[in-house]
Design a protein around this motif. Structure first.
Motif, mmCIF file in Angstrom:
data_model
loop_
_atom_site.group_PDB
_atom_site.id
_atom_site.type_symbol
_atom_site.label_atom_id
_atom_site.label_comp_id
_atom_site.label_asym_id
_atom_site.label_seq_id
_atom_site.Cartn_x
_atom_site.Cartn_y
_atom_site.Cartn_z
ATOM 1 N N SER A 39 -8.047 -6.263 8.457
ATOM 2 C CA SER A 39 -7.147 -6.525 9.579
ATOM 3 C C SER A 39 -6.809 -5.290 10.407
ATOM 4 C CB SER A 39 -5.841 -7.135 9.065
ATOM 5 O OG SER A 39 -6.105 -8.328 8.370
ATOM 6 N N ILE A 40 -7.077 -4.109 9.901
ATOM 7 C CA ILE A 40 -6.700 -2.889 10.613
ATOM 8 C C ILE A 40 -7.248 -2.852 12.042
ATOM 9 C CG2 ILE A 40 -7.059 -0.375 10.645
ATOM 10 C CD1 ILE A 40 -6.393 -0.400 7.636
ATOM 11 N N LEU A 46 1.234 4.052 11.557
ATOM 12 C CA LEU A 46 1.024 3.416 10.259
ATOM 13 C C LEU A 46 -0.395 2.848 10.153
ATOM 14 C CD1 LEU A 46 2.481 2.886 7.626
ATOM 15 C CD2 LEU A 46 3.372 0.780 8.611
ATOM 16 N N ILE A 47 -0.885 2.281 11.231
ATOM 17 C CA ILE A 47 -2.249 1.759 11.252
ATOM 18 C C ILE A 47 -3.241 2.915 11.043
ATOM 19 C CG2 ILE A 47 -4.036 0.712 12.708
ATOM 20 C CD1 ILE A 47 -1.685 -0.914 14.033
ATOM 21 N N ALA A 92 0.838 -1.206 0.000
ATOM 22 C CA ALA A 92 0.000 0.000 0.000
ATOM 23 C C ALA A 92 0.869 1.251 0.000
ATOM 24 C CB ALA A 92 -0.941 -0.002 1.203
ATOM 25 N N ILE A 93 1.944 1.232 0.772
ATOM 26 C CA ILE A 93 2.848 2.387 0.802
ATOM 27 C C ILE A 93 3.531 2.552 -0.552
ATOM 28 C CG2 ILE A 93 5.006 3.252 1.811
ATOM 29 C CD1 ILE A 93 3.984 2.111 4.490
ATOM 30 N N TRP A 94 3.970 1.444 -1.141
ATOM 31 C CA TRP A 94 4.577 1.519 -2.470
ATOM 32 C C TRP A 94 3.594 2.168 -3.449
ATOM 33 C CZ3 TRP A 94 8.366 1.799 -5.729
ATOM 34 C CH2 TRP A 94 8.147 1.515 -7.068
ATOM 35 N N TRP A 135 8.596 1.458 18.750
ATOM 36 C CA TRP A 135 8.054 0.603 17.693
ATOM 37 C C TRP A 135 6.539 0.583 17.731
ATOM 38 C CZ3 TRP A 135 12.692 -0.194 19.968
ATOM 39 C CH2 TRP A 135 13.787 -0.282 19.103
ATOM 40 N N LEU A 136 5.976 0.525 18.914
ATOM 41 C CA LEU A 136 4.520 0.546 19.038
ATOM 42 C C LEU A 136 3.948 1.853 18.506
ATOM 43 C CD1 LEU A 136 4.400 -1.131 22.538
ATOM 44 C CD2 LEU A 136 3.275 -2.043 20.478
ATOM 45 N N ASP A 137 4.616 2.977 18.803
ATOM 46 C CA ASP A 137 4.155 4.274 18.309
ATOM 47 C C ASP A 137 4.213 4.336 16.783
ATOM 48 O OD1 ASP A 137 3.824 5.087 20.945
ATOM 49 O OD2 ASP A 137 5.655 6.311 20.988
#
Length: 171
Positions: A134-135, A164-165, A22-24, A157-159
């Protein structure tokens, strides 16, 4: 960083990889200059596009393993190691993260070298649909992982994963 926080960081990276394609598509593919394609960069474009799509499918399969999609090996990270309430985190997706058909198609088309070398972008396995579905699971998993990150050493990492979510929700 303690072992559990390092494991949480690894799980966050796996969630992030679900968004690779999706980012690509959203951040890079739209910026490709058609003239560059005429100069022979079309093969590189195709390779990166395929690589990000395959990475997203593999990350989804890894999370299916994490959620109990297969019998774990001794060194596998699994939700039960973190005392995660599986029915609560999986929520509306049901008892398993991926359907059996999705898992089989990903195994045959991505994870194993078969006659179906890779899942065609037009295949019946809809990456965008799986990621979108899945979000909410990803969001609940991040909350659950924060709760077990006692030292808060995985907060970075959680942040990042949470951001991103949120970005995925806005699409």
């Amino acid at each position: 960083m303690d072992d559990q926080s390092a494991q949480i960081a690894t799980i966050c990276e796996c969630i992030d990889h679900c968004f690779a394609f999706a980012i690509w598509c959203n951040d890079f593919a739209n910026s490709v200059d058609p003239e560059d394609m005429m100069w022979g960069l079309d093969r590189g474009f195709d390779l990166v596009s395929d690589a990000t799509r395959l990475q997203s499918f593999l990350a989804l399969r890894k999370l299916d393993d994490f959620f109990g999609g297969v019998k774990p090996k001794p060194d596998d990270l699994v939700a039960s190691n973190f005392n995660i309430d599986m029915p609560d985190v999986l929520g509306e997706v049901g008892e398993s993260f991926l359907t059996q058909a999705e898992r089989t198609d990903i195994n045959k088309g991505v994870a194993h070298l078969t006659e179906r070398l890779s899942l065609d972008p037009d295949s019946e396995v809809d990456l965008k649909e799986i990621v979108n579905r899945s979000i909410p699971v990803f969001s609940r998993l991040v909350v659950a992982l924060r709760a077990v990150d006692a030292q808060q050493e995985a907060a970075h990492w959680l942040d990042r994963t949470e951001a991103l979510i949120e970005r995925g929700q806005a699409r």
